[in-house]
Design a protein around this motif. Structure first.
Motif, PDB file in Angstrom:
ATOM      1  N   GLN A   9     -18.974 -24.509  18.899  1.00 38.03           N
ATOM      2  CA  GLN A   9     -18.609 -22.535  17.938  1.00 38.03           C
ATOM      3  C   GLN A   9     -20.103 -22.340  19.526  1.00 38.03           C
ATOM      4  O   GLN A   9     -19.577 -21.137  19.355  1.00 38.03           O
ATOM      5  CB  GLN A   9     -19.698 -22.896  17.260  1.00 38.03           C
ATOM      6  CG  GLN A   9     -18.784 -23.783  16.398  1.00 38.03           C
ATOM      7  CD  GLN A   9     -16.838 -23.437  15.460  1.00 38.03           C
ATOM      8  OE1 GLN A   9     -17.332 -21.825  16.400  1.00 38.03           O
ATOM      9  NE2 GLN A   9     -16.384 -24.397  15.201  1.00 38.03           N
ATOM     10  N   ASP A  10     -20.476 -22.455  19.868  1.00 39.06           N
ATOM     11  CA  ASP A  10     -21.702 -21.834  20.674  1.00 39.06           C
ATOM     12  C   ASP A  10     -21.517 -21.810  22.568  1.00 39.06           C
ATOM     13  O   ASP A  10     -22.080 -21.379  23.090  1.00 39.06           O
ATOM     14  CB  ASP A  10     -23.235 -22.064  20.333  1.00 39.06           C
ATOM     15  CG  ASP A  10     -23.024 -23.096  21.035  1.00 39.06           C
ATOM     16  OD1 ASP A  10     -22.615 -24.265  20.946  1.00 39.06           O
ATOM     17  OD2 ASP A  10     -24.450 -23.328  20.931  1.00 39.06           O
ATOM     18  N   ASP A  11     -20.113 -22.427  22.058  1.00 39.40           N
ATOM     19  CA  ASP A  11     -19.272 -22.023  24.125  1.00 39.40           C
ATOM     20  C   ASP A  11     -18.949 -21.231  24.508  1.00 39.40           C
ATOM     21  O   ASP A  11     -18.829 -20.680  23.688  1.00 39.40           O
ATOM     22  CB  ASP A  11     -18.775 -23.348  23.697  1.00 39.40           C
ATOM     23  CG  ASP A  11     -18.272 -23.742  25.636  1.00 39.40           C
ATOM     24  OD1 ASP A  11     -18.465 -23.478  26.329  1.00 39.40           O
ATOM     25  OD2 ASP A  11     -17.641 -24.827  25.877  1.00 39.40           O
ATOM     26  N   ASP A  12     -20.254 -20.128  25.518  1.00 36.81           N
ATOM     27  CA  ASP A  12     -19.531 -19.163  25.549  1.00 36.81           C
ATOM     28  C   ASP A  12     -18.874 -18.914  27.359  1.00 36.81           C
ATOM     29  O   ASP A  12     -18.883 -18.707  27.766  1.00 36.81           O
ATOM     30  CB  ASP A  12     -20.900 -18.255  26.488  1.00 36.81           C
ATOM     31  CG  ASP A  12     -21.714 -18.946  27.464  1.00 36.81           C
ATOM     32  OD1 ASP A  12     -21.205 -19.691  27.992  1.00 36.81           O
ATOM     33  OD2 ASP A  12     -22.536 -18.400  27.993  1.00 36.81           O
ATOM     34  N   ILE A  13     -17.988 -19.874  27.638  1.00 33.49           N
ATOM     35  CA  ILE A  13     -16.542 -19.884  28.699  1.00 33.49           C
ATOM     36  C   ILE A  13     -15.915 -19.386  27.798  1.00 33.49           C
ATOM     37  O   ILE A  13     -15.475 -18.130  29.041  1.00 33.49           O
ATOM     38  CB  ILE A  13     -16.058 -21.681  29.041  1.00 33.49           C
ATOM     39  CG1 ILE A  13     -18.279 -21.980  29.639  1.00 33.49           C
ATOM     40  CG2 ILE A  13     -15.759 -21.448  29.791  1.00 33.49           C
ATOM     41  CD1 ILE A  13     -17.297 -23.229  29.426  1.00 33.49           C
ATOM     42  N   ILE A  14     -15.107 -19.607  26.942  1.00 35.06           N
ATOM     43  CA  ILE A  14     -14.716 -18.681  26.788  1.00 35.06           C
ATOM     44  C   ILE A  14     -14.817 -17.621  25.443  1.00 35.06           C
ATOM     45  O   ILE A  14     -15.260 -18.695  24.320  1.00 35.06           O
ATOM     46  CB  ILE A  14     -13.117 -19.036  26.271  1.00 35.06           C
ATOM     47  CG1 ILE A  14     -12.717 -20.191  27.369  1.00 35.06           C
ATOM     48  CG2 ILE A  14     -12.282 -18.671  25.501  1.00 35.06           C
ATOM     49  CD1 ILE A  14     -10.961 -20.382  26.635  1.00 35.06           C
ATOM     50  N   PRO A  15     -15.100 -16.753  25.964  1.00 34.53           N
ATOM     51  CA  PRO A  15     -15.648 -16.030  24.206  1.00 34.53           C
ATOM     52  C   PRO A  15     -14.904 -16.090  23.224  1.00 34.53           C
ATOM     53  O   PRO A  15     -13.935 -16.594  23.020  1.00 34.53           O
ATOM     54  CB  PRO A  15     -15.651 -14.929  24.598  1.00 34.53           C
ATOM     55  CG  PRO A  15     -15.031 -14.391  25.858  1.00 34.53           C
ATOM     56  CD  PRO A  15     -14.961 -15.643  26.316  1.00 34.53           C
ATOM     57  N   ARG A  16     -14.971 -15.715  21.986  1.00 32.66           N
ATOM     58  CA  ARG A  16     -14.410 -15.988  20.811  1.00 32.66           C
ATOM     59  C   ARG A  16     -13.307 -15.180  20.455  1.00 32.66           C
ATOM     60  O   ARG A  16     -12.527 -15.845  19.847  1.00 32.66           O
ATOM     61  CB  ARG A  16     -15.796 -15.229  19.733  1.00 32.66           C
ATOM     62  CG  ARG A  16     -16.997 -16.301  18.973  1.00 32.66           C
ATOM     63  CD  ARG A  16     -18.016 -15.681  17.825  1.00 32.66           C
ATOM     64  NE  ARG A  16     -18.620 -16.039  18.066  1.00 32.66           N
ATOM     65  CZ  ARG A  16     -19.342 -17.399  17.689  1.00 32.66           C
ATOM     66  NH1 ARG A  16     -18.309 -17.903  17.095  1.00 32.66           N
ATOM     67  NH2 ARG A  16     -20.640 -17.993  17.704  1.00 32.66           N
ATOM     68  N   VAL A  17     -12.844 -14.283  21.011  1.00 32.91           N
ATOM     69  CA  VAL A  17     -11.508 -13.522  21.748  1.00 32.91           C
ATOM     70  C   VAL A  17     -11.215 -14.609  22.107  1.00 32.91           C
ATOM     71  O   VAL A  17      -9.346 -14.545  21.761  1.00 32.91           O
ATOM     72  CB  VAL A  17     -11.868 -11.932  22.003  1.00 32.91           C
ATOM     73  CG1 VAL A  17     -10.897 -11.161  22.468  1.00 32.91           C
ATOM     74  CG2 VAL A  17     -13.095 -11.178  21.062  1.00 32.91           C
ATOM     75  N   GLY A  18     -11.279 -15.394  22.842  1.00 33.48           N
ATOM     76  CA  GLY A  18     -10.482 -16.154  24.049  1.00 33.48           C
ATOM     77  C   GLY A  18     -10.010 -17.126  22.927  1.00 33.48           C
ATOM     78  O   GLY A  18      -8.494 -17.561  23.567  1.00 33.48           O
ATOM     79  N   ASN A  19     -10.081 -17.067  21.680  1.00 30.65           N
ATOM     80  CA  ASN A  19      -9.622 -18.460  20.712  1.00 30.65           C
ATOM     81  C   ASN A  19      -8.265 -17.499  20.512  1.00 30.65           C
ATOM     82  O   ASN A  19      -7.525 -18.319  20.270  1.00 30.65           O
ATOM     83  CB  ASN A  19      -9.942 -18.533  19.642  1.00 30.65           C
ATOM     84  CG  ASN A  19     -11.736 -20.009  20.035  1.00 30.65           C
ATOM     85  OD1 ASN A  19     -11.443 -20.250  21.336  1.00 30.65           O
ATOM     86  ND2 ASN A  19     -12.740 -19.370  19.283  1.00 30.65           N
ATOM     87  N   MET A  71      -6.405 -15.874  22.320  1.00 34.97           N
ATOM     88  CA  MET A  71      -6.075 -15.758  23.631  1.00 34.97           C
ATOM     89  C   MET A  71      -4.416 -17.077  23.307  1.00 34.97           C
ATOM     90  O   MET A  71      -4.616 -17.862  23.053  1.00 34.97           O
ATOM     91  CB  MET A  71      -6.225 -15.860  24.842  1.00 34.97           C
ATOM     92  CG  MET A  71      -7.043 -14.664  25.697  1.00 34.97           C
ATOM     93  SD  MET A  71      -8.280 -15.162  26.519  1.00 34.97           S
ATOM     94  CE  MET A  71      -9.886 -14.023  26.609  1.00 34.97           C
ATOM     95  N   GLY A  72      -3.419 -16.670  23.929  1.00 37.20           N
ATOM     96  CA  GLY A  72      -2.849 -18.283  24.846  1.00 37.20           C
ATOM     97  C   GLY A  72      -3.348 -18.411  25.550  1.00 37.20           C
ATOM     98  O   GLY A  72      -4.251 -18.759  26.299  1.00 37.20           O
ATOM     99  N   ALA A  73      -3.586 -20.523  25.638  1.00 37.57           N
ATOM    100  CA  ALA A  73      -3.280 -21.063  27.013  1.00 37.57           C
ATOM    101  C   ALA A  73      -3.258 -20.218  28.538  1.00 37.57           C
ATOM    102  O   ALA A  73      -4.423 -20.833  28.458  1.00 37.57           O
ATOM    103  CB  ALA A  73      -2.221 -22.069  26.437  1.00 37.57           C
ATOM    104  N   GLU A  74      -2.330 -20.099  28.825  1.00 42.31           N
ATOM    105  CA  GLU A  74      -1.892 -18.933  29.963  1.00 42.31           C
ATOM    106  C   GLU A  74      -2.989 -18.095  30.602  1.00 42.31           C
ATOM    107  O   GLU A  74      -3.868 -17.665  30.911  1.00 42.31           O
ATOM    108  CB  GLU A  74      -0.701 -18.817  30.376  1.00 42.31           C
ATOM    109  CG  GLU A  74       0.249 -19.493  30.023  1.00 42.31           C
ATOM    110  CD  GLU A  74       1.816 -19.185  31.079  1.00 42.31           C
ATOM    111  OE1 GLU A  74       2.253 -18.197  31.381  1.00 42.31           O
ATOM    112  OE2 GLU A  74       2.637 -20.143  30.653  1.00 42.31           O
ATOM    113  N   ALA A  75      -3.465 -17.343  28.998  1.00 40.40           N
ATOM    114  CA  ALA A  75      -4.417 -16.612  28.938  1.00 40.40           C
ATOM    115  C   ALA A  75      -5.791 -17.095  29.372  1.00 40.40           C
ATOM    116  O   ALA A  75      -6.687 -16.762  30.016  1.00 40.40           O
ATOM    117  CB  ALA A  75      -4.463 -15.536  28.279  1.00 40.40           C
TER     118      ALA A  75
END
Length: 149
Positions: A46-56, A58-62
């Protein structure tokens, strides 16, 4: 630092890549991670900052584009760090050479000082002997002057 010094930084599609990472395949790595996620082997952080929460959202390609961009930036940072390490290693090597030269010069100067001190002592002894001889001759002159009078 010697390991970093011997690594070569290369460029692949505008991305800095270390020689040790040339065989690295981003596609394979992403596929492996996706497989592990599907199997439930990797826990979702949950606290992984590699992909921000907004990244969830996003699509896989994004997400892949985002990760590639982050990877590119990280690799450029790494290339900069490697460059700085090499620069510091060169500077250290230069300073070590200067230190060695300075130590050799110091040793040479110490020998010169020692030689000059021994010569100074020798000349002091000669001066004292000459003064004694001069005093003796002066006394002899005084005695001869008395004889002549």
């Amino acid at each position: 630092s010697s390991k970093i010094r011997n690594m070569e930084v290369q460029c692949a599609d505008g991305v800095a890549v270390l020689e040790d990472c040339i065989g690295f395949s981003l596609t394979k790595t992403i596929s492996k991670v996706e497989e592990k996620l599907k199997k439930g082997v990797l826990a979702d952080c949950q606290d992984d900052d590699i992909i921000p929460r907004v990244g969830n959202e996003m699509g896989a390609e994004a997400q892949i584009r985002l990760l590639k961009a982050k990877l590119r930036v990280t690799q450029e940072d790494l290339a900069n760090v490697v460059f700085e390490c090499r620069k510091k290693d060169d500077e250290n090597q230069n300073l070590e050479t200067r230190l060695k030269d300075t130590e050799e010069e110091n040793t040479r100067l110490q020998r010169t000082v020692s030689l000059q001190q021994s010569q100074t002592e020798k000349y002091k002894m000669l001066s004292q002997e000459a003064n004694k001889k001069s005093e003796g001759l002066q006394q002899e002159v005084t005695a001869l002057e008395k004889v002549l009078q």
